[in-house]
Design an enzyme around this catalytic site. Structure first.
Site, mmCIF file in Angstrom:
data_model
loop_
_atom_site.group_PDB
_atom_site.id
_atom_site.type_symbol
_atom_site.label_atom_id
_atom_site.label_comp_id
_atom_site.label_asym_id
_atom_site.label_seq_id
_atom_site.Cartn_x
_atom_site.Cartn_y
_atom_site.Cartn_z
ATOM 1 C CB CYS A 1 -0.981 0.110 1.193
ATOM 2 S SG CYS A 1 -1.968 1.698 1.181
ATOM 3 C CB CYS B 1 -3.263 2.532 -1.471
ATOM 4 S SG CYS B 1 -3.650 0.728 -1.205
ATOM 5 C CE LYS C 1 -4.778 3.344 -6.099
ATOM 6 N NZ LYS C 1 -5.561 2.124 -5.965
ATOM 7 C CE1 TYR D 1 -6.529 -2.685 -6.681
ATOM 8 C CE2 TYR D 1 -7.631 -4.655 -6.935
ATOM 9 C CZ TYR D 1 -6.725 -3.754 -6.333
ATOM 10 O OH TYR D 1 -6.052 -4.382 -5.124
ATOM 11 C CD GLU E 1 -6.923 1.555 -8.912
ATOM 12 O OE1 GLU E 1 -7.683 1.711 -8.285
ATOM 13 O OE2 GLU E 1 -5.841 1.064 -8.824
ATOM 14 C CG HIS F 1 -29.080 20.960 -4.304
ATOM 15 N ND1 HIS F 1 -29.145 20.295 -5.318
ATOM 16 C CD2 HIS F 1 -29.133 22.432 -5.055
ATOM 17 C CE1 HIS F 1 -29.392 20.856 -6.628
ATOM 18 N NE2 HIS F 1 -29.482 22.002 -6.289
ATOM 19 C CD GLU G 1 -28.877 16.992 -4.134
ATOM 20 O OE1 GLU G 1 -30.123 17.594 -4.118
ATOM 21 O OE2 GLU G 1 -28.046 17.620 -5.105
#
Length: 512
Positions: free
Chosen positions: A76, A81, A84, A218, A222, A487, A492
């Protein structure tokens, strides 16, 4: 020579007697020895130390095939992670610069990206994290050993230093958290000699140039996404389907956006060989399974993203009786992370059936440390773990895919609510929002319990993280509709979903 052999034999015999005596008397060097200094191993060791345990953590990184090496922190921090996400951010900033002109920003001259500047900044940040981990271990009085660990028995770990020196450690409990490393397709000529993996891409000093990414996980998408985003010609070679294990409708939206964004895809293609030409470029030959014909093209770099293998081979597990899944090579673990050998535990990516995600390893490690210290009986809950794929259009999800929900509950027992929406920030920038989509998979009947939630759009990780808590509380569609949205946000739109797939009505959001 004979005398030397007698001395060695006597040393081994004495050493074994000492270890046996320690085991019989219950006196150990440590309460806990953790093999693996990744996110999970570090979390486990630090938690145990805070609970009064005497702890040692062993971490040793074999350089990649290309010679890339890094410090403590695991995948990681060093090759996953963290770098990346930073390179993904670099790509997003490139898109933002283009959008900025539509918002009135005057940007003189052409926009270009410098790999070395980005790489140096990312690598310096990673090194600072390496240092930080070492400081934290010292502060919490965890003994850090940069040695390669293996098991001799359920209480004994052998450590091997870079110079070949052996050290022995005994512990009441041993934890294995060594994770995995990228695989090479060794059956393809030139793959190992001329290719790189995610263990290398983040530590390159110079731009990889025109790049072929082989794989559709992934990791593959990525990497291809940020390479395209910083202006590099990038092709993804896909054997079967993208993002296996994820909702396939969502996976299709992700790759559709990537194609529109500039990433090329070679679908249903299988690489056959990689050859380095005299000019230095790499010639890749592959078979197009749709036509059955071979094709060729040249690239500056070939990045293999064809899966990961658990780091179990050098741990001596089978010799001490730790059972593995023969196909995956991962350790068979129970709900409490215990293995088939008493006092030996394993968690994180190396455990069979466990999500290969940093946060699950961290939490599982902390809970294991608390149980071993007698503080709790709480087990790790691996259900409904949220995650995000950081592709150019981010994809966040929690719970079941539509396919999984149908398989478990039956197609007639689920209801899928969905919406195509346009992020407000896309409007002035005149960006295509065709793939910005929301899907909420519900159980039929009652308040319609939510089984899965899927979201493609900006900041998908931030959006999904918040809604993930609702899963731990048994969220229903009624709960979602009773939630007042903020909003104007993309998140939302999740509180407003009302069109079911079954109805066949247009799911495009119009107006506020």
């Amino acid at each position: 020579m004979a005398a030397l052999c007698r001395v060695r034999h006597r040393w081994k015999r004495i050493n074994c007697i000492q270890l046996l005596t320690r085991n019989l008397t219950g006196t150990f060097d440590y309460d806990l020895v953790v093999i693996g200094g990744g996110s999970g191993g570090l979390a486990c060791s630090k938690e145990a130390a805070q609970l009064g345990q005497k702890v040692a953590v062993l971490d040793y990184v074999e350089p990649s095939v290309k010679g890339t090496k890094w410090g403590i922190g695991g995948t990681c921090v060093n090759v996953g992670c963290i770098p990346k996400k930073l390179m993904h951010q670099a790509a997003l900033l490139g898109t933002a610069l283009k959008d900025a002109q539509k918002y009135g920003w005057q940007i003189p001259g052409p926009i270009s990206h410098d790999w070395s500047t980005m790489a140096e900044a990312v690598q310096n940040h990673v090194r600072s994290l390496n240092w930080g981990h070492r400081v934290q271990l010292q502060d919490k009085e965890v003994k850090y050993l940069n040695v390669k660990g293996s098991l001799l028995d359920e209480h004994t770990v052998k450590g091997l230093t870079r110079t070949g020196k052996e050290i022995m450690l005994t512990a009441k409990n041993i934890v294995i958290a060594t994770g995995g490393r990228p695989k090479y397709p060794t059956h393809i000529p030139g793959a190992v000699e001329h290719g790189i993996t995610s263990d290398d891409i983040f530590w390159l000093k110079e731009s990889p140039g025109k790049t072929l990414v082989v794989g559709a996980s992934y990791v593959a998408l990525e990497c291809a996404g940020f390479l395209t985003g910083i202006g590099l010609e990038t092709t993804v070679m896909v054997r079967s389907i993208p993002l296996r294990g994820f909702d396939q409708q969502m996976a299709g939206l992700v790759t559709d956006y990537m194609e529109a964004y500039g990433t090329k895809f070679s679908w249903r293609s299988v690489p056959k060989s990689v050859d380095k030409l005299s000019s230095g470029v790499l010639q890749v030959t592959w078979t197009d399974e749709q036509t059955g014909k071979d094709q060729r093209d040249t690239f500056d770099s070939v990045l293999w993203a064809v899966g990961r293998a658990p780091e179990t081979k050098t741990l001596g597990l089978e010799k001490v009786g730790v059972k593995l899944n023969k196909e995956s090579g991962k350790i068979l673990v129970a709900a409490d992370e215990s293995t088939s050998v008493p006092n030996v535990y394993a968690f994180g990516d190396i455990g069979e059936g466990r999500p290969e995600l940093t946060p699950t390893a961290i939490k599982a490690g902390k809970l294991l440390a608390r149980r071993l210290a007698g503080q709790t009986n709480e087990l790790m809950n691996y259900d409904n773990v949220a995650t995000t794929v950081f592709t150019p259009l981010e994809y966040g999800c929690v719970g079941l895919s539509e396919e999984e929900a149908e398989s478990r509950h039956g197609k007639d027992s689920i209801e899928v609510y969905h919406a195509f929406y346009k992020p407000l920030e896309f409007t002035v920038a005149e960006r295509d929002a065709s793939q910005c989509y929301i899907k909420v998979v519900c159980k039929q009947g009652g308040d319609q319990r939510i089984l899965g939630l899927h979201f493609t759009g900006p900041n998908a990780g931030e959006v999904t993280q918040g809604f993930a808590m609702g899963f731990q509380c048994g969220a229903t569609l009624t709960h979602l509709k009773e939630t007042v949205g903020i909003h104007p946000t993309c998140a939302e739109e999740l509180t407003k979903v009302n069109v079911s797939k079954r109805s066949g009505l247009d799911a495009t959001v119009t107006g506020c």
